[in-house]
Design an enzyme around this catalytic site. Sequence first.
Site, PDB file in Angstrom:
ATOM      1  N   ASP A   1      -1.926  -2.334   9.924  1.00 28.04           N
ATOM      2  CA  ASP A   1      -2.116  -2.282   8.470  1.00 28.04           C
ATOM      3  C   ASP A   1      -2.654  -3.588   7.888  1.00 28.04           C
ATOM      4  OD1 ASP A   1      -1.134   0.300   8.372  1.00 28.04           O
ATOM      5  OD2 ASP A   1       0.915  -0.323   7.867  1.00 28.04           O
TER       6      ASP A   1
ATOM      7  N   LYS B   1       0.838  -1.214   0.000  1.00 22.59           N
ATOM      8  CA  LYS B   1       0.000   0.000   0.000  1.00 22.59           C
ATOM      9  C   LYS B   1       0.864   1.251   0.000  1.00 22.59           C
ATOM     10  CE  LYS B   1       0.955   1.121   4.461  1.00 22.59           C
ATOM     11  NZ  LYS B   1       1.770   2.267   4.847  1.00 22.59           N
TER      12      LYS B   1
HETATM   13  O1  C5P Z   1       0.252  -2.069  14.599  1.00 28.70           O
HETATM   14  P1  C5P Z   1       1.667  -2.333  14.234  1.00 28.70           P
HETATM   15  O2  C5P Z   1       2.268  -3.503  14.970  1.00 28.70           O
HETATM   16  O3  C5P Z   1       1.895  -2.435  12.759  1.00 28.70           O
HETATM   17  O4  C5P Z   1       2.469  -1.051  14.691  1.00 28.70           O
HETATM   18  C1  C5P Z   1       3.870  -1.061  14.786  1.00 28.70           C
HETATM   19  C2  C5P Z   1       4.296   0.084  15.677  1.00 28.70           C
HETATM   20  O5  C5P Z   1       4.029   1.325  15.017  1.00 28.70           O
HETATM   21  C3  C5P Z   1       3.585   0.182  16.998  1.00 28.70           C
HETATM   22  O6  C5P Z   1       4.210  -0.597  17.967  1.00 28.70           O
HETATM   23  C4  C5P Z   1       3.694   1.663  17.318  1.00 28.70           C
HETATM   24  O7  C5P Z   1       4.982   1.959  17.817  1.00 28.70           O
HETATM   25  C5  C5P Z   1       3.597   2.301  15.956  1.00 28.70           C
HETATM   26  N1  C5P Z   1       2.223   2.726  15.613  1.00 28.70           N
HETATM   27  C6  C5P Z   1       1.699   3.827  16.255  1.00 28.70           C
HETATM   28  N2  C5P Z   1       0.431   4.253  15.957  1.00 28.70           N
HETATM   29  C7  C5P Z   1      -0.305   3.615  15.022  1.00 28.70           C
HETATM   30  C8  C5P Z   1       0.217   2.491  14.329  1.00 28.70           C
HETATM   31  C9  C5P Z   1       1.497   2.070  14.669  1.00 28.70           C
HETATM   32  O8  C5P Z   1       2.370   4.439  17.098  1.00 28.70           O
HETATM   33  N3  C5P Z   1      -1.519   4.060  14.737  1.00 28.70           N
END
Ligand code: C5P
Length: 312
Positions: free
Chosen positions: A150, A20
């Site tokens: 995502d 994406k």
């Molecule tokens: O959700 P995901 O594991 O992909 O997110 C990875 C990291 O990105 C999270 O641990 C966080 O540090 C950051 N993140 C965030 N806010 C979001 C999505 C991700 O701070 N909305």
Amino acid sequence: MTSYLAPAPQPSVRVRAPGKVNLSLRVGPVQEDGYHPLVTIFQAVALYEEVTATQVPVGAGVSLTVDGPQAEQVPLDETNLAWRAAEALARFAGVEPDVALHVTKGVPVAGGMAGGSADAAAALVACDALWDTGLPRTDLAGIAAELGSDVPFALLGHTAVGTGRGHLLTPAMTRGEFHWVFAVREDGLSTPAVFRRFDQLSLGEEHDVALAEETPLMHALRAGDPHALGAALHNDLEPAALSLRPELERTLALAREGGALGAVVSGSGPTVAALARSRQHALAIAATWTAEGAADTVWCTTAPAHGARQFS
Ligand code: C5P
């Protein structure tokens, strides 16, 4: 004369899920749970991760192999999102997590294009078919959201508004096809590190994220107008990514000098996305980036693209 009967191949399922680009990414201040509230417009691009799920004997557990560009950077153990997806689905459905997963990379690794999330989405759909668990998409989306912010979008594909952590999705209306070119770096950026830099720079403070700001972008998508879309591209994480990788400024500038309709850091970077007028134009921007050493590899593609889908 001896006759030889080849063993029957094990049943397997192949699924593709897209990478994406965030057409717009607006980020609020960090919350107590460590996440940042987002309003984002995701667009799936026709660069796909392929996951093959093959049946294995009962009790064999999960195994994983990976090939394709940058495969050597991908973990092959239970920290891999595809592996975690298989285990999460098995837990949810009450079946044994027995499967051999093979991932063929088609999305840059640690590039801000959600390649790992696409692996998770594809693994969910593939294992659901292989194990005949037959879960509705809403259940798969719930498991996907637990795996990463995502992952639900990689299941859904096309173009969608994401809120919450980026995991709450509403499909967006679009017309036509857009031509993208991506400047990819071998040396990826960690998403948490970019969000941390965002916090250090106090970029989210006193900043309410609101969908109302996306009206010009949504109009551009509905009209299928690449010029208006290019003008509306936006990424609140871009200053944080640029502060970690100042050389990306030049990559952005080269795209703009090359007539890109818009250029932006993709998600948390370091991939730079440029919107082109046509495939020819995308190839011309790619050639400039390559000639100037502004990218390790350049990837041209179109969007929007479909979500995670079985193809054999
Ligand atoms: O959700 P995901 O594991 O992909 O997110 C990875 C990291 O990105 C999270 O641990 C966080 O540090 C950051 N993140 C965030 N806010 C979001 C999505 C991700 O701070 N909305």
